[in-house]
Design a protein around this motif. Structure first.
Motif, PDB file in Angstrom:
ATOM      1  N   LEU A  16     -12.971  28.022  45.272  1.00  0.00           N
ATOM      2  CA  LEU A  16     -12.183  28.775  46.237  1.00  0.00           C
ATOM      3  C   LEU A  16     -10.984  27.878  46.525  1.00  0.00           C
ATOM      4  O   LEU A  16     -10.190  27.622  45.638  1.00  0.00           O
ATOM      5  CB  LEU A  16     -13.025  29.095  47.480  1.00  0.00           C
ATOM      6  CG  LEU A  16     -14.266  29.968  47.193  1.00  0.00           C
ATOM      7  CD1 LEU A  16     -15.154  30.094  48.414  1.00  0.00           C
ATOM      8  CD2 LEU A  16     -13.847  31.350  46.716  1.00  0.00           C
ATOM      9  N   ARG A  17     -10.868  27.376  47.737  1.00  0.00           N
ATOM     10  CA  ARG A  17      -9.797  26.413  47.991  1.00  0.00           C
ATOM     11  C   ARG A  17     -10.061  25.101  47.242  1.00  0.00           C
ATOM     12  O   ARG A  17      -9.166  24.458  46.738  1.00  0.00           O
ATOM     13  CB  ARG A  17      -9.706  26.125  49.484  1.00  0.00           C
ATOM     14  CG  ARG A  17      -8.411  26.560  50.087  1.00  0.00           C
ATOM     15  CD  ARG A  17      -8.289  26.100  51.501  1.00  0.00           C
ATOM     16  NE  ARG A  17      -7.719  24.760  51.604  1.00  0.00           N
ATOM     17  CZ  ARG A  17      -6.506  24.448  51.232  1.00  0.00           C
ATOM     18  NH1 ARG A  17      -5.727  25.328  50.681  1.00  0.00           N
ATOM     19  NH2 ARG A  17      -6.051  23.238  51.376  1.00  0.00           N
ATOM     20  N   MET A  59      -8.232  33.053  54.975  1.00  0.00           N
ATOM     21  CA  MET A  59      -7.455  34.161  55.541  1.00  0.00           C
ATOM     22  C   MET A  59      -8.096  35.507  55.248  1.00  0.00           C
ATOM     23  O   MET A  59      -7.949  36.455  55.997  1.00  0.00           O
ATOM     24  CB  MET A  59      -6.047  34.165  54.938  1.00  0.00           C
ATOM     25  CG  MET A  59      -5.260  32.930  55.238  1.00  0.00           C
ATOM     26  SD  MET A  59      -4.132  33.153  56.591  1.00  0.00           S
ATOM     27  CE  MET A  59      -2.650  33.571  55.713  1.00  0.00           C
ATOM     28  N   SER A  60      -8.741  35.619  54.122  1.00  0.00           N
ATOM     29  CA  SER A  60      -9.135  36.957  53.657  1.00  0.00           C
ATOM     30  C   SER A  60     -10.613  37.061  53.296  1.00  0.00           C
ATOM     31  O   SER A  60     -11.026  38.073  52.742  1.00  0.00           O
ATOM     32  CB  SER A  60      -8.278  37.348  52.444  1.00  0.00           C
ATOM     33  OG  SER A  60      -8.404  36.369  51.410  1.00  0.00           O
ATOM     34  N   GLY A  61     -11.382  36.028  53.624  1.00  0.00           N
ATOM     35  CA  GLY A  61     -12.788  36.067  53.232  1.00  0.00           C
ATOM     36  C   GLY A  61     -13.634  36.933  54.163  1.00  0.00           C
ATOM     37  O   GLY A  61     -13.326  37.080  55.339  1.00  0.00           O
ATOM     38  N   LYS A  76     -14.095  42.869  42.262  1.00  0.00           N
ATOM     39  CA  LYS A  76     -13.185  41.904  41.648  1.00  0.00           C
ATOM     40  C   LYS A  76     -13.179  40.556  42.367  1.00  0.00           C
ATOM     41  O   LYS A  76     -13.092  39.517  41.738  1.00  0.00           O
ATOM     42  CB  LYS A  76     -11.773  42.497  41.660  1.00  0.00           C
ATOM     43  CG  LYS A  76     -10.746  41.691  40.911  1.00  0.00           C
ATOM     44  CD  LYS A  76      -9.423  42.444  40.853  1.00  0.00           C
ATOM     45  CE  LYS A  76      -8.375  41.599  40.130  1.00  0.00           C
ATOM     46  NZ  LYS A  76      -7.035  42.208  40.247  1.00  0.00           N
ATOM     47  N   HIS A  77     -13.245  40.583  43.690  1.00  0.00           N
ATOM     48  CA  HIS A  77     -13.132  39.333  44.440  1.00  0.00           C
ATOM     49  C   HIS A  77     -14.440  38.936  45.113  1.00  0.00           C
ATOM     50  O   HIS A  77     -14.439  38.204  46.091  1.00  0.00           O
ATOM     51  CB  HIS A  77     -11.992  39.434  45.449  1.00  0.00           C
ATOM     52  CG  HIS A  77     -10.678  39.745  44.818  1.00  0.00           C
ATOM     53  ND1 HIS A  77     -10.018  38.846  44.000  1.00  0.00           N
ATOM     54  CD2 HIS A  77      -9.918  40.863  44.821  1.00  0.00           C
ATOM     55  CE1 HIS A  77      -8.893  39.399  43.566  1.00  0.00           C
ATOM     56  NE2 HIS A  77      -8.807  40.624  44.041  1.00  0.00           N
ATOM     57  N   ARG A  97      -8.789  33.650  48.118  1.00  0.00           N
ATOM     58  CA  ARG A  97      -9.499  32.426  47.759  1.00  0.00           C
ATOM     59  C   ARG A  97      -9.039  31.211  48.560  1.00  0.00           C
ATOM     60  O   ARG A  97      -8.953  30.097  48.050  1.00  0.00           O
ATOM     61  CB  ARG A  97      -9.390  32.145  46.253  1.00  0.00           C
ATOM     62  CG  ARG A  97     -10.280  33.079  45.464  1.00  0.00           C
ATOM     63  CD  ARG A  97     -10.524  32.593  44.053  1.00  0.00           C
ATOM     64  NE  ARG A  97      -9.436  32.917  43.181  1.00  0.00           N
ATOM     65  CZ  ARG A  97      -8.711  32.019  42.503  1.00  0.00           C
ATOM     66  NH1 ARG A  97      -8.973  30.731  42.603  1.00  0.00           N
ATOM     67  NH2 ARG A  97      -7.753  32.409  41.729  1.00  0.00           N
ATOM     68  N   PHE A  98      -8.710  31.421  49.827  1.00  0.00           N
ATOM     69  CA  PHE A  98      -8.468  30.297  50.720  1.00  0.00           C
ATOM     70  C   PHE A  98      -9.770  29.895  51.410  1.00  0.00           C
ATOM     71  O   PHE A  98      -9.803  28.976  52.207  1.00  0.00           O
ATOM     72  CB  PHE A  98      -7.436  30.666  51.788  1.00  0.00           C
ATOM     73  CG  PHE A  98      -6.030  30.770  51.279  1.00  0.00           C
ATOM     74  CD1 PHE A  98      -5.719  30.457  49.968  1.00  0.00           C
ATOM     75  CD2 PHE A  98      -5.014  31.174  52.110  1.00  0.00           C
ATOM     76  CE1 PHE A  98      -4.418  30.545  49.491  1.00  0.00           C
ATOM     77  CE2 PHE A  98      -3.707  31.274  51.655  1.00  0.00           C
ATOM     78  CZ  PHE A  98      -3.409  30.967  50.347  1.00  0.00           C
ATOM     79  N   GLY A  99     -10.804  30.613  51.140  1.00  0.00           N
ATOM     80  CA  GLY A  99     -12.107  30.287  51.699  1.00  0.00           C
ATOM     81  C   GLY A  99     -12.636  28.971  51.162  1.00  0.00           C
ATOM     82  O   GLY A  99     -12.014  28.322  50.308  1.00  0.00           O
ATOM     83  N   PHE A 100     -13.784  28.583  51.672  1.00  0.00           N
ATOM     84  CA  PHE A 100     -14.266  27.236  51.410  1.00  0.00           C
ATOM     85  C   PHE A 100     -15.778  27.207  51.542  1.00  0.00           C
ATOM     86  O   PHE A 100     -16.336  27.815  52.447  1.00  0.00           O
ATOM     87  CB  PHE A 100     -13.606  26.320  52.452  1.00  0.00           C
ATOM     88  CG  PHE A 100     -14.149  24.929  52.535  1.00  0.00           C
ATOM     89  CD1 PHE A 100     -13.587  23.904  51.789  1.00  0.00           C
ATOM     90  CD2 PHE A 100     -15.211  24.649  53.386  1.00  0.00           C
ATOM     91  CE1 PHE A 100     -14.075  22.620  51.896  1.00  0.00           C
ATOM     92  CE2 PHE A 100     -15.697  23.359  53.486  1.00  0.00           C
ATOM     93  CZ  PHE A 100     -15.129  22.344  52.738  1.00  0.00           C
TER      94      PHE A 100
END
Length: 258
Positions: A16-17, A59-61, A76-77, A97-100
């Motif tokens: 991800l990140r 931001m989008s997870g 897809k994601h 994919r800014f998640g962690f």
DNA sequence: ACGAGAACCTGTTTGC
DNA sequence: TGCAAACAGGTTCTCG
């Protein structure tokens, strides 16, 4: 409800990140989740193995829960699928994919680099005017940018930073240091700001709580995303403006926020 | 040492 | 209509 065990963890994209730790899936499989907690915007799962699973939605997870038998072709994601002993699947989806996700050994969670730098929780008594004034003393950055600094207050984000400043009637463009005296003692503004942060977060939590009558408070935000609209403060003739600070959008009323 | 800005990604909205 | 730029609720790195 019994504590659930990880039956199988399917990682469809191992970065991800940051890259996932080695053996991520294997270290989870067969272990139960003993406790769930939160620090700032990080979600912490304490596992029966002693490891702590640290996660951030970026931001989008988001997580969605579905019956395991109805899990079809992943979207897809959909990056991680946790198949649980409860019969549910927890799917982590994150477009940007800014998640962690990370897995830390027993006793090391507080020393995790992402967690060790965090300031106090905003709703704790540790976060008070004295602390805030000391933290911002001498800081030349703007008040808004300072509030987004997770070392100053942990877990406050872009929306509620703007909202809190409006409640406190403080301009986001003020110097951060202006809420403290030269010796680092709190000015009145520091108390107002601390109170406003606690208020706005408490209200947001209440509003988000399920099964309450608080869910439909119209109007959403006082200033966020309201560029060009009238200030909601009673009697204030101001119009909300948007300015970029530290790369983020800030919304405020130039009339009543000084 | 500090603060501003870029970078990380992808999708949606806005503007010409 | 079409395409490019701007923007999105977060965090961390680099550069001056």
């Amino acid at each position: 409800m019994r504590r659930a065990r990880f039956d199988e963890v399917i990682v469809r994209r191992a970065n991800l990140r940051t890259p996932f730790p080695p053996q991520f899936s294997a270290r989870l499989a067969g272990h139960t989740v003993n406790a769930v907690s939160r620090r700032a915007k990080y979600l912490l799962l304490e596992l029966s193995s002693g490891d702590t699973l640290v996660m951030h939605l970026g931001m989008s997870g988001d997580f969605r829960i579905e019956p395991a038998e109805s899990v079809g072709e992943p979207g897809k994601h959909d990056h991680v699928i946790f198949r649980m002993s409860s019969g549910k699947a927890v799917v982590f989806n994150d477009v940007r994919r800014f998640g962690f996700m990370d897995l830390v050994p027993p006793g090391e969670a507080e020393r995790h680099p992402a967690l060790s730098v965090l300031g106090p929780e905003p709703l704790s008594t540790d976060f008070n005017a004295e602390f805030l004034a000391r933290a911002l003393k001498g800081r030349k950055t703007s008040l808004k940018a300072a509030l987004l600094d997770q070392r100053v207050v942990a877990g406050l984000g872009n929306i509620y930073a703007s909202e809190a400043l409006h409640i406190a009637r403080l301009s986001p463009r003020r110097r951060a240091s202006s809420i403290a005296t030269a010796s680092g003692a709190p000015r009145e503004a520091a108390r107002h700001l601390v109170d406003a942060i606690k208020q706005v977060l408490t209200e947001a939590i209440e509003r988000a709580a399920p099964n309450t009558a608080n869910n439909y408070r119209g109007g959403r935000f006082r200033v966020y995303d309201r560029e060009g609209e009238r200030c909601r403060r009673r009697g204030c003739p101001g119009v909300i403006v948007r300015k970029t600070q530290a790369g983020r959008s800030t919304f405020y009323c130039p009339v009543c926020q000084k």
